[in-house]
Design a protein around this motif. Structure first.
Motif, short mmCIF file in Angstrom:
data_model
loop_
_atom_site.label_atom_id
_atom_site.label_comp_id
_atom_site.label_asym_id
_atom_site.label_seq_id
_atom_site.Cartn_x
_atom_site.Cartn_y
_atom_site.Cartn_z
N TYR A 156 2.52 4.75 0.00
CA TYR A 156 1.29 4.40 -0.70
C TYR A 156 1.10 2.88 -0.73
CZ TYR A 156 2.27 9.04 -2.66
OH TYR A 156 2.58 10.38 -2.82
N SER A 157 -0.10 2.45 -0.42
CA SER A 157 -0.50 1.05 -0.58
C SER A 157 -1.40 0.94 -1.79
CB SER A 157 -1.23 0.55 0.68
OG SER A 157 -1.85 -0.70 0.43
N TYR A 163 -7.64 6.42 0.87
CA TYR A 163 -7.90 7.57 0.00
C TYR A 163 -8.53 7.08 -1.29
CZ TYR A 163 -6.75 11.55 -3.07
OH TYR A 163 -6.81 12.60 -3.95
N LEU A 198 1.47 3.32 -10.04
CA LEU A 198 1.17 4.70 -9.68
C LEU A 198 0.51 5.44 -10.84
CD1 LEU A 198 4.49 5.53 -7.80
CD2 LEU A 198 2.22 5.31 -6.76
N LEU A 226 5.76 10.22 1.99
CA LEU A 226 4.44 9.65 1.70
C LEU A 226 4.61 8.18 1.34
CD1 LEU A 226 3.24 12.61 -0.54
CD2 LEU A 226 2.56 12.20 1.83
N ILE A 284 -0.29 10.47 -5.98
CA ILE A 284 -1.68 10.00 -6.04
C ILE A 284 -2.67 11.09 -5.68
CG2 ILE A 284 -0.92 7.67 -5.42
CD1 ILE A 284 -2.30 8.10 -2.68
N TRP A 287 -6.70 3.76 -2.54
CA TRP A 287 -5.33 3.65 -2.03
C TRP A 287 -5.35 3.66 -0.51
CZ3 TRP A 287 -1.21 3.45 -5.50
CH2 TRP A 287 -1.50 3.79 -6.83
N PHE A 290 -2.71 5.21 2.45
CA PHE A 290 -1.58 6.13 2.46
C PHE A 290 -1.15 6.44 3.89
CE2 PHE A 290 -4.91 9.12 3.42
CZ PHE A 290 -4.29 10.13 4.15
#
Length: 354
Positions: free
Chosen positions: A271-272, A163, A208, A269, A137, A178, A180
């Motif tokens: 990610y949401s 982010y 993604l 990492l 991302i 996002w 993160f």
């Protein structure tokens, strides 16, 4: 992060004077934020002035009609035609009040987060530059920023926040949001991605911004594949099995199933697909629990990892073939485009044949 976390500041709402003082200090320390605040205030003043002007214009006939009814010169039915503009004015006022209340609530939450950071030896920034991580991302678009940003100041580096970045321009301009979490690892590892099935889109397509070749998908034992799709570079399947042991897979299912997880270089990492809620204690408890469970297990599981193609522990590098996954093509997106084109062509053909 082995120390005990003090979450009490997140549960203690500050008083209005403390919030106002924190807001002033934060804006004074960031001239660009102060300028943005001035622009927002001017926008609100202009918008409010226009709303008042429109409201007076719309409500004046209502006042006149009401006066006529009171004096007996008009019937109540005459007011019915004025109800739509009255409703519109009411909705506008409600939205303005909610927006102003939301901004005050945001500053209250940010002060709670700043106190949480101070109590736990973290560095908190309401807004900062976008990070340069190598993940899927990052490094995309323009205007990259992190908001509500937490970082460790000592021990192992941990970084989490919200982010955002912008793609396109004009009518095609889009802002992507996002949440993160980044955890620094001790060993360089092959590029591996766990694409969560819980946040996938239409026809199971990934949420993604990067699509990877399906030829790199590795199926794991048990019901792990129901929760994640694992991608690993070709000929690195044994390395992936070395990392993703049954106990680590169980932790991922229990703690990180709603999130995408990427391991790349010396980073893990998370990610949401949606930003983390401001100042929500449960969110930060879950993120730091991922660090102390999934992150800790990943660290211990990989603390002796060596890419056999390099064969030197001291080198701590991965061979080029394992450093990056190969990009692929989204068949789900192609199917949606094909359906749209078929419907469009069908409409044109049917109009021609009439």
């Amino acid at each position: 992060m082995d120390r005990t976390i003090d979450y009490s500041p997140l549960f203690s709402p500050p008083n209005p004077d403390e919030v106002a003082a924190y807001r002033r200090a934060t804006l004074a320390a960031r001239p660009e934020a102060q300028a943005q605040q001035i622009v927002r205030i001017v926008s609100w003043v202009i918008g409010g002035g226009m709303a008042v002007l429109i409201g007076i214009t719309l409500l004046f006939p209502l006042v006149v009609s009401a006066a006529s009814i009171v004096s007996g010169d008009a019937d109540l039915i005459d007011l019915v035609g004025l109800l739509p503009p009255l409703v519109l004015v009411g909705v506008a006022i409600l939205l303005i009040v909610r927006a102003l209340h939301g901004r005050r609530h945001d500053w209250q939450n940010r002060l709670r987060m700043a106190r949480f950071a101070e109590a736990n030896g973290l560095l908190y920034s309401p807004q900062s530059e976008g990070p340069s991580y190598p993940g899927a991302i990052f490094g995309i678009g323009t205007s990259r920023q992190v908001t509500d940003h937490f970082r460790t100041t000592d021990d192992r580096f941990i970084d989490f926040g919200n982010y955002r970045y912008v793609t396109g321009s004009g009518k095609n301009r889009s802002t992507h949001h996002w949440g993160f979490l980044a955890l620094h690892l001790d060993r360089a590892l092959p590029h591996m991605l766990l694409d969560s099935r819980a946040n996938n889109g239409l026809l199971g397509s990934t949420n993604l911004p990067a699509v990877f070749s399906r030829e790199q998908v590795l199926s794991l034992e048990g019901d792990f594949d129901r929760h994640f799709t694992l991608y690993c570079p070709a000929e690195y399947e044994r390395d992936a099995l070395y990392v993703f042991t049954p106990d680590l897979m169980a932790l991922l299912i229990d703690e990180a199933a709603p999130f995408d997880v990427e391991i790349i270089d010396r980073w893990m990492l998370v990610y949401s697909a949606r930003p983390f809620p401001l100042g929500d204690p449960a969110t930060y408890q879950r993120l730091l629990r991922i660090v102390t469970t999934v992150g800790a297990k990943t660290l211990t599981q990989t603390d002796r990892y060596v890419d056999e193609r390099i064969g030197q522990f001291e080198a701590n590098i991965v061979a080029p073939a394992g450093q990056r996954l190969r990009r692929g093509f989204s068949w789900a997106s192609a199917a949606v485009i094909a359906i749209f084109v078929a419907v469009w062509l069908g409409g044109i053909l049917s109009s021609v044949l009439r």
